[in-house]
Write a protein that holds these residues in place. Structure first.
Motif, PDB file in Angstrom:
ATOM      1  N   ALA A 126      -7.159   0.737  -1.239  1.00 29.12           N
ATOM      2  CA  ALA A 126      -7.704  -0.933  -1.497  1.00 29.12           C
ATOM      3  C   ALA A 126      -7.629  -1.846  -0.679  1.00 29.12           C
ATOM      4  O   ALA A 126      -7.849  -2.791   0.285  1.00 29.12           O
ATOM      5  CB  ALA A 126      -7.849  -1.122  -2.624  1.00 29.12           C
ATOM      6  N   SER A 182       0.463  -1.266   0.183  1.00 33.83           N
ATOM      7  CA  SER A 182      -0.050  -0.326   0.335  1.00 33.83           C
ATOM      8  C   SER A 182       0.556   1.160  -0.518  1.00 33.83           C
ATOM      9  O   SER A 182       0.181   2.039  -0.827  1.00 33.83           O
ATOM     10  CB  SER A 182      -1.236  -0.157   1.407  1.00 33.83           C
ATOM     11  OG  SER A 182      -1.584   1.522   1.645  1.00 33.83           O
ATOM     12  N   LEU A 214       2.586   1.369  -3.469  1.00 30.38           N
ATOM     13  CA  LEU A 214       1.356   2.277  -4.855  1.00 30.38           C
ATOM     14  C   LEU A 214       1.461   3.517  -4.441  1.00 30.38           C
ATOM     15  O   LEU A 214       1.260   4.471  -5.042  1.00 30.38           O
ATOM     16  CB  LEU A 214       0.098   1.425  -4.312  1.00 30.38           C
ATOM     17  CG  LEU A 214       0.386   0.147  -5.189  1.00 30.38           C
ATOM     18  CD1 LEU A 214      -0.882  -0.982  -5.150  1.00 30.38           C
ATOM     19  CD2 LEU A 214       0.631  -0.038  -7.043  1.00 30.38           C
ATOM     20  N   LEU A 233      -5.766   1.322  -5.554  1.00 29.58           N
ATOM     21  CA  LEU A 233      -4.947   0.667  -5.252  1.00 29.58           C
ATOM     22  C   LEU A 233      -4.571   0.283  -3.219  1.00 29.58           C
ATOM     23  O   LEU A 233      -4.148  -0.626  -3.190  1.00 29.58           O
ATOM     24  CB  LEU A 233      -4.090  -0.225  -6.056  1.00 29.58           C
ATOM     25  CG  LEU A 233      -4.906  -0.693  -7.658  1.00 29.58           C
ATOM     26  CD1 LEU A 233      -4.107  -1.077  -8.601  1.00 29.58           C
ATOM     27  CD2 LEU A 233      -5.796  -1.899  -7.327  1.00 29.58           C
ATOM     28  N   SER A 234      -3.786   1.832  -3.198  1.00 31.41           N
ATOM     29  CA  SER A 234      -3.235   1.645  -1.604  1.00 31.41           C
ATOM     30  C   SER A 234      -4.238   1.712  -0.943  1.00 31.41           C
ATOM     31  O   SER A 234      -4.057   0.539  -0.259  1.00 31.41           O
ATOM     32  CB  SER A 234      -2.681   2.613  -2.417  1.00 31.41           C
ATOM     33  OG  SER A 234      -1.653   3.146  -0.699  1.00 31.41           O
ATOM     34  N   GLU A 237      -3.586   4.109  -9.503  1.00 29.27           N
ATOM     35  CA  GLU A 237      -2.387   3.042  -8.182  1.00 29.27           C
ATOM     36  C   GLU A 237      -2.736   3.781  -5.834  1.00 29.27           C
ATOM     37  O   GLU A 237      -2.393   3.254  -5.752  1.00 29.27           O
ATOM     38  CB  GLU A 237      -0.658   3.822  -8.027  1.00 29.27           C
ATOM     39  CG  GLU A 237      -0.280   3.424  -9.418  1.00 29.27           C
ATOM     40  CD  GLU A 237       0.802   3.327  -9.654  1.00 29.27           C
ATOM     41  OE1 GLU A 237       2.328   2.826 -10.750  1.00 29.27           O
ATOM     42  OE2 GLU A 237       1.424   4.695  -9.776  1.00 29.27           O
TER      43      GLU A 237
END
Length: 85
Positions: free
Chosen positions: A38, A13, A16, A35-36, A32
């Motif tokens: 998440a 995390s 990203l 996604l981090s 990115e």
């Protein structure tokens, strides 16, 4: 969730997030960062990371509060046709 997996997701995390901040392409950088977040949410929701949740609550209380007296002062009345909002 094992501790090693929690640490792995936290490091992924962070990596990203940093690569999303440094990316020149806005779309890939936003992806990115999503996604981090998440990966961080997986750690918080699934990993039962009570220390991490407590740190988040402390951070939320540490942030400054919006106060009523922080609004800018009204513009003095002028003789124009615009109605002040």
């Amino acid at each position: 969730m094992p501790v090693w997996l929690t640490l792995l997701l936290l490091s992924v995390s962070a990596i990203l997030w940093l690569s999303g901040s440094g990316n020149r392409d806005d779309v890939i950088g936003l992806l990115e960062r999503i996604l981090s977040v998440a990966a961080l949410l997986v750690v918080v929701m699934v990993g039962r990371g009570v220390p991490l949740e407590i740190a988040g609550v402390v951070l939320a209380f540490w942030l400054p509060r919006a106060r009523a007296d922080q609004a800018p002062p009204p513009i003095p009345h002028r003789d124009d046709v615009l109605i002040p909002f």
